[in-house]
Design a protein around this motif. Sequence first.
Motif, PDB file in Angstrom:
ATOM      1  N   ALA A 161       0.829  -1.201   0.000  1.00  0.00           N
ATOM      2  CA  ALA A 161       0.000   0.000   0.000  1.00  0.00           C
ATOM      3  C   ALA A 161       0.869   1.259   0.000  1.00  0.00           C
ATOM      4  CB  ALA A 161      -0.924   0.002   1.215  1.00  0.00           C
ATOM      5  N   ILE A 162       1.934   1.229   0.780  1.00  0.00           N
ATOM      6  CA  ILE A 162       2.834   2.384   0.830  1.00  0.00           C
ATOM      7  C   ILE A 162       3.493   2.597  -0.527  1.00  0.00           C
ATOM      8  CG2 ILE A 162       5.007   3.223   1.815  1.00  0.00           C
ATOM      9  CD1 ILE A 162       4.089   1.861   4.476  1.00  0.00           C
ATOM     10  N   GLU A 163       3.918   1.508  -1.136  1.00  0.00           N
ATOM     11  CA  GLU A 163       4.547   1.608  -2.458  1.00  0.00           C
ATOM     12  C   GLU A 163       3.575   2.205  -3.480  1.00  0.00           C
ATOM     13  OE1 GLU A 163       6.356  -1.419  -5.761  1.00  0.00           O
ATOM     14  OE2 GLU A 163       6.735  -1.862  -3.649  1.00  0.00           O
ATOM     15  N   ALA A 164       2.327   1.770  -3.439  1.00  0.00           N
ATOM     16  CA  ALA A 164       1.312   2.298  -4.355  1.00  0.00           C
ATOM     17  C   ALA A 164       1.046   3.780  -4.083  1.00  0.00           C
ATOM     18  CB  ALA A 164       0.024   1.506  -4.227  1.00  0.00           C
ATOM     19  N   MET A 165       1.036   4.149  -2.804  1.00  0.00           N
ATOM     20  CA  MET A 165       0.804   5.547  -2.447  1.00  0.00           C
ATOM     21  C   MET A 165       1.938   6.443  -2.948  1.00  0.00           C
ATOM     22  SD  MET A 165      -0.665   5.010   1.410  1.00  0.00           S
ATOM     23  CE  MET A 165      -1.009   6.718   1.806  1.00  0.00           C
ATOM     24  N   VAL A 166       3.153   5.946  -2.859  1.00  0.00           N
ATOM     25  CA  VAL A 166       4.305   6.716  -3.334  1.00  0.00           C
ATOM     26  C   VAL A 166       4.227   6.890  -4.848  1.00  0.00           C
ATOM     27  CG1 VAL A 166       6.814   6.650  -3.623  1.00  0.00           C
ATOM     28  CG2 VAL A 166       5.808   6.099  -1.410  1.00  0.00           C
ATOM     29  N   LYS A 167       3.868   5.820  -5.556  1.00  0.00           N
ATOM     30  CA  LYS A 167       3.791   5.871  -7.018  1.00  0.00           C
ATOM     31  C   LYS A 167       2.708   6.831  -7.500  1.00  0.00           C
ATOM     32  CE  LYS A 167       5.686   1.360  -8.144  1.00  0.00           C
ATOM     33  NZ  LYS A 167       5.417   0.040  -8.721  1.00  0.00           N
TER      34      LYS A 167
END
Length: 67
Positions: A26-32
């Motif tokens: 989820a964090i990775e998706a939020m950063v992207k």
Amino acid sequence: MSDQEKAELRLQLARLKQEHADFDAAIEAMVKTGCDALRIQRMKKKKLVLKDKISELADGTLPDIIA
């Protein structure tokens, strides 16, 4: 500790590890997607709390070894 209690601890540990991985994704998706930095920071903090819980449970499942 009985076998049933050990099994329950291992199950709880597996659930927490999965939740930790979910937070990571989820964090990775939020950063992207360019999400708000404050939201990302909050998610990272929750992920860190989970990591601490995982460490505590993992320490509890390992037998004490006296060297």
